[in-house]
Write an enzyme that holds these catalytic residues in place. Sequence first.
Site, PDB file in Angstrom:
ATOM      1  N   TYR A   1       0.913  -1.093   0.025  1.00  0.00           N
ATOM      2  CA  TYR A   1       0.067  -0.078   0.079  1.00  0.00           C
ATOM      3  C   TYR A   1       0.789   1.185  -0.058  1.00  0.00           C
ATOM      4  O   TYR A   1       0.765   2.110  -1.015  1.00  0.00           O
ATOM      5  CB  TYR A   1      -0.834   0.062   1.313  1.00  0.00           C
TER       6      TYR A   1
ATOM      7  N   ASN B   1      -3.247   9.172  10.922  1.00  0.00           N
ATOM      8  CA  ASN B   1      -4.463   8.154  11.094  1.00  0.00           C
ATOM      9  C   ASN B   1      -5.528   9.117  11.070  1.00  0.00           C
ATOM     10  O   ASN B   1      -6.090   9.748  12.107  1.00  0.00           O
ATOM     11  CB  ASN B   1      -4.145   7.502  12.398  1.00  0.00           C
TER      12      ASN B   1
END
Length: 329
Positions: free
Chosen positions: A142, A171
């Site tokens: 990813y 995040n």
Amino acid sequence: MPTILVSGGAGYIGSHTVQALIERAFKVVVLDSLITGHRGAVPSQAIFYEGDISDAELIGRIVKDHQVEAVIHFAARSLVGESMLKPDLYFYENTAKSNGFISTLLRQGVNKIVFSSTAATYGVPEEMPISESAKTEPINPYGASKRMIEQSFYWLEQAYGLKWIALRYFNAAGASLDGSIGEDHTSETHLIPLVLKTALGQREAISVFGTDYSTPDGTCIRDYIHVVDLAEAHILALEALEKDLESGAYNVGTGKGYSVREVIDMAKKVTGLEIPVLDASRRVGDPDILVAKVEKIEKSLGWKAQHSDLKTIISTAWQWHKCHPLGYE
Ligand code: UFG
């Protein structure tokens, strides 16, 4: 106001950015395949096309019909675990298709792009907090798939004058302040939505992946950034491209980290509910601590996190999950 094409505008971060663009009176065209996105996440003021970034004919038509001036490119697969199992899918969807998409845009005369990148481009950093100049050695496909597109920008800029800003998210968490949109992934893997689903009784317990990390309470520390602050960073990045600011990559985080236990404790406080916790073994590929250095984006783009204290993040996420226990239906 210029027209902005948002690929992946029906996804989690994409939809919050579309909402912010509309609030600022931008004209917005969303292109989303709806494979992971939700039609219900796209505000009615945005023009919506269901389609894929690999459809050059459709993109040509959209650019021409709506006089697109700049693009925010979110459309991508974004599950680290899945990328380990299906790296070919990630290099195809995130790297090959993005390259084709950008190439089509350049041929159509669109040369400004804000790109959805990730802290996963850094891999296991040597220094904390992580600055944009740290080495980028991703430890999963990813991160690698996104890093390759960032690298391609350098050459596309030289050859065709592409102007670009890559935003490396830490995040992403939380939901819109008005409760209208939020986080809904089909196979949820992220900590905060899973904790809140546990509070709702949809899961028996929240597993804490690893309690022996080199952190004060033994659980991993992450830099949680409110999705509304993240959306704002895209708007400022667009404006910076309009003003001809130098292309480059920027961290989007807060500079402050919270442990898994701190997140769970805050969720207990915000919900007022019991949240059963299960201490579990480590998840593969999780570094102890990931926290962003944020001076670059603060100085160059004038961005500052406004809603990213843990309480606001979890309260807005809770408001969304409570009112949409099954997500977008
Ligand atoms: N965690 C648990 N239990 C769970 C889920 C997560 O303990 O059920 C822990 C993880 O081990 C980690 C922390 O909670 O320590 C945060 O995990 P998330 O899955 O919510 O987020 P990640 O830090 O793994 O990944 C996020 C994005 C990625 C991105 C990365 C960049 O989801 O797309 O940040 O740092 F690449």
